[in-house]
Scaffold this motif. Structure first.
Motif, mmCIF file in Angstrom:
data_model
loop_
_atom_site.group_PDB
_atom_site.id
_atom_site.type_symbol
_atom_site.label_atom_id
_atom_site.label_comp_id
_atom_site.label_asym_id
_atom_site.label_seq_id
_atom_site.Cartn_x
_atom_site.Cartn_y
_atom_site.Cartn_z
ATOM 1 N N MET A 15 62.531 -20.738 42.306
ATOM 2 C CA MET A 15 61.357 -21.608 42.373
ATOM 3 C C MET A 15 61.429 -22.622 41.247
ATOM 4 O O MET A 15 61.902 -22.308 40.149
ATOM 5 C CB MET A 15 60.054 -20.800 42.242
ATOM 6 N N ALA A 16 60.966 -23.827 41.529
ATOM 7 C CA ALA A 16 60.906 -24.890 40.517
ATOM 8 C C ALA A 16 62.262 -25.102 39.844
ATOM 9 O O ALA A 16 62.329 -25.419 38.649
ATOM 10 C CB ALA A 16 59.829 -24.578 39.475
ATOM 11 N N ASP A 54 67.835 -17.514 34.860
ATOM 12 C CA ASP A 54 67.004 -18.140 33.825
ATOM 13 C C ASP A 54 66.005 -17.176 33.215
ATOM 14 O O ASP A 54 65.582 -17.364 32.063
ATOM 15 C CB ASP A 54 66.244 -19.331 34.427
ATOM 16 N N LEU A 55 65.618 -16.138 33.978
ATOM 17 C CA LEU A 55 64.590 -15.214 33.494
ATOM 18 C C LEU A 55 64.692 -13.904 34.263
ATOM 19 O O LEU A 55 64.944 -13.898 35.469
ATOM 20 C CB LEU A 55 63.196 -15.823 33.705
ATOM 21 N N ILE A 56 64.468 -12.789 33.561
ATOM 22 C CA ILE A 56 64.306 -11.482 34.184
ATOM 23 C C ILE A 56 62.819 -11.144 34.144
ATOM 24 O O ILE A 56 62.174 -11.256 33.087
ATOM 25 C CB ILE A 56 65.124 -10.410 33.452
ATOM 26 N N LEU A 57 62.268 -10.722 35.284
ATOM 27 C CA LEU A 57 60.842 -10.413 35.393
ATOM 28 C C LEU A 57 60.696 -8.950 35.811
ATOM 29 O O LEU A 57 61.231 -8.545 36.851
ATOM 30 C CB LEU A 57 60.189 -11.338 36.421
ATOM 31 N N SER A 112 57.649 -25.807 34.121
ATOM 32 C CA SER A 112 57.707 -26.050 35.562
ATOM 33 C C SER A 112 57.223 -24.880 36.410
ATOM 34 O O SER A 112 56.866 -25.067 37.575
ATOM 35 C CB SER A 112 59.145 -26.403 35.982
ATOM 36 N N LEU A 113 57.200 -23.675 35.838
ATOM 37 C CA LEU A 113 56.829 -22.491 36.606
ATOM 38 C C LEU A 113 55.908 -21.618 35.766
ATOM 39 O O LEU A 113 56.258 -21.193 34.672
ATOM 40 C CB LEU A 113 58.083 -21.696 36.997
ATOM 41 N N LYS A 135 53.805 -19.668 40.208
ATOM 42 C CA LYS A 135 53.323 -20.929 40.771
ATOM 43 C C LYS A 135 54.155 -22.094 40.264
ATOM 44 O O LYS A 135 54.333 -22.263 39.049
ATOM 45 C CB LYS A 135 51.855 -21.148 40.407
ATOM 46 N N GLU A 136 54.687 -22.880 41.204
ATOM 47 C CA GLU A 136 55.374 -24.125 40.837
ATOM 48 C C GLU A 136 54.335 -25.146 40.407
ATOM 49 O O GLU A 136 53.420 -25.468 41.176
ATOM 50 C CB GLU A 136 56.171 -24.659 42.026
ATOM 51 N N LEU A 137 54.472 -25.668 39.206
ATOM 52 C CA LEU A 137 53.457 -26.568 38.692
ATOM 53 C C LEU A 137 53.493 -27.931 39.370
ATOM 54 O O LEU A 137 52.466 -28.608 39.473
ATOM 55 C CB LEU A 137 53.608 -26.714 37.175
#
Length: 260
Positions: A15-16, A54-57, A112-113, A135-137
């Protein structure tokens, strides 16, 4: 938005322009507290660690969401956003950039996210883990994830949400006590959030389980039974179970903006 399901609750969310690895269990067996005799999960397919993350959630600290064997194979310098319980797991593994989110707190990735933590699954009498809204900004497109079907009424203030990742097929102990909440809660969630898509998460056809607990776990509902419930309630939501490992791009429609 592009989504890749790796069975169980493991997802690659794009996303984004960012790549987020969610609750990854990609290699090796799943065992809770070294109690393989009680329950042990095995994936028929071993998935490679996705590149350029880019990120681990992480939504929970339990092994099926913060899987130690998988997390040990990932670059410890990748930023992590996690529930307080999951944050303890990755910090102990040596991850260097860990952001802990309590309920209703937010984190913004690269301007951006936005990632917002919401109340999720109860784990024991005093611990409630996280669900997330992404949410994509720029576009406003949004996604909600909760892996056990426990949905806080506070979500109503974030409606509508475009894509939902949550159980549609539930699992019960002895056919009575819910482990994963399914049809009823998924329908209620769709009424709250009016999603364009609801995608089945939790264990799918690519995962097998063995051990003592498997004899008392029973499925509740099917995707085929859920679809007419949506129609009967005047919901246009599409319900899908993705094929593990294959990217899916939802065809999202921009929402009309209502001015009071």
């Amino acid at each position: 938005m592009q989504l890749t399901w790796y069975d169980s609750n493991s997802w690659l969310i794009e996303m984004a322009g960012k790549r987020i690895l969610l609750d990854p269990w990609l290699v090796g067996p799943l065992v809770f507290g070294n109690l393989g005799w009680l329950i042990k999960g095995v994936k028929k397919t071993t998935y490679p660690i996705p590149e350029n993350i880019d990120l681990i959630l992480l939504s929970q600290g339990l092994e099926d969401h913060a899987h130690p064997e998988t997390l040990k194979l990932i670059d410890r310098n990748i930023p992590v956003v996690a529930s307080p319980n999951a944050a303890k797991v990755v910090k102990a593994l040596g991850y260097t950039q860990v952001t802990t989110l309590d309920h209703h707190q937010s984190y913004t990735l690269a301007n951006s996210l936005e990632i917002k933590a919401v109340p999720g699954s109860p784990i024991g009498p005093q611990l409630i883990e996280n669900g997330y809204i992404l949410k994509e900004l720029e576009t406003g497109y949004s996604l909600y994830y909760e892996p056990h079907g426990y949905h806080s009424p506070s979500l109503k203030q974030d409606a509508p949400i475009d894509v939902v990742l949550t159980p549609v097929v539930g699992i019960t102990f002895f056919g009575v006590i819910p482990f994963l909440k399914g049809q009823k809660k998924a329908l209620e969630l769709c009424q709250w959030l009016q999603p364009q898509y609801i995608l089945q998460t939790a264990a799918g056809n690519d995962t097998s389980f063995e051990g003592l607990l498997t004899s008392i776990l029973q499925p509740e509902g099917t995707l085929e039974a859920f679809r007419p419930l949506l129609t009967e309630n005047n919901l246009s939501t599409q319900v899908l179970e993705l094929k593990p490992g294959e990217p899916f791009t939802p065809q999202l429609q921009q929402r009309a903006v209502t001015i009071a």
